[in-house]
Design an enzyme around this catalytic site. Sequence first.
Site: not given
Ligand code: TTP
Ligand code: CA
Length: 368
Positions: A15, A115-116
Amino acid sequence: MISIPVLNRIVAHLDLDYFYAQVEEVDDESLKDTPVLVCGVSGRTEESGVVSTSNYKAREYGIKSGMPIALAKRRLNGIQASFIRMDHGKYEMYSDRVMEVLRGEVDVLEQAGIDEAFFDVTKRAAGDYDVAAASALQLKTKILREEKLTCSIGIGPNKVVAKIASDFKKPNGLTVVRIDQALAFLSPMSIDRIYGVGPKTTKLLEENGIATIHELASATTERLEDLFGKKLAVYLHNASNGTDDELVIDRGGVSQLSRMITLKHDTDDSGQIVAELLPAIRDVHEKLVSKSLFFRNVSAIGILKDLSIHTRSKTLETPTNDYSVLEKEVRELLPALLHGVGDLRRVGVRISDFQDMMDQRSLTEFTS
Ligand code: TTP
Ligand code: CA
């Protein structure tokens, strides 16, 4: 009978850290070390909308995904911070490149979101967790070197454990949970950490006195079946006992589906444009369903006579494969797209940010 030795599965989940905000930092290094908030602006003013994500500096001030921009501004009052408008196309470009790096290094890759990704490294690591951990470190280094992005990786005996492990140490973490440690690792965690267990399942479980994974593992399958039906009950039982056996499936790396059409006449009449675009929307939806995918992002794309390209996108709160949602969102995006640009020559629809949620537990979660 010939018996074939079976290697214990080793599954990893990667991730990317604070993804959208990290991409913005890569694009503009001067942003680093100050709060960076990527915002989905939805209304007329710059303040109507929510924070999509933020870097870890911003999180120190209590900034969270989904928080209204106005509230985030109040929290950061007097602090030098950057509020950046979301640029989904850019994040997809980075995402595609990272997935390409991964694809070359793992046995089977399953992209699970922008992103995963899950990947199976059983063969590559010959069933050895130390080898899997060493190659995960190499992968992290490669992504950092080639794309300047950090990520967190979890390694475990299955997808459920790997997913929770990648979130265990963030940012820039690596967490290895061996098969004999899985149960102890999972037990104290809250049930909503399990992949596919969202607010509705969590609520129902909590109403039945089940809040931790240990409590879920102790519940009888009959009881879970009464609450959720057989398929979800079996999944919850296996997941909580560390024995989830869902396979990592390569879906061919589809990261977006789109269709463009040329309008009969150049026009800025949104009703006329929708009427001509409907078969393309249906076509994209059919492809989505045939690939068992759910989308979170939808864009309307317009091309003018001068060949300039204009897009308007929306990220949904939860992934869906519902046709009526897709059509409604395109209908709503078009007027915003048309605003001030003039007649369109070509128009299109694009869906992306796919989530792999093809089974019943997700359907229960996201559509009931
Ligand atoms: P996540 O992987 O949940 O969050 P992140 O990558 O920003 O942070 P981390 O993994 O370090 O905790 O979400 C991936 C992307 O999805 C995030 O960068 C932006 C988008 N996203 C939104 O647009 N709205 C949301 O409510 C969430 C949770 C994520
Ligand atoms: Ca992430």
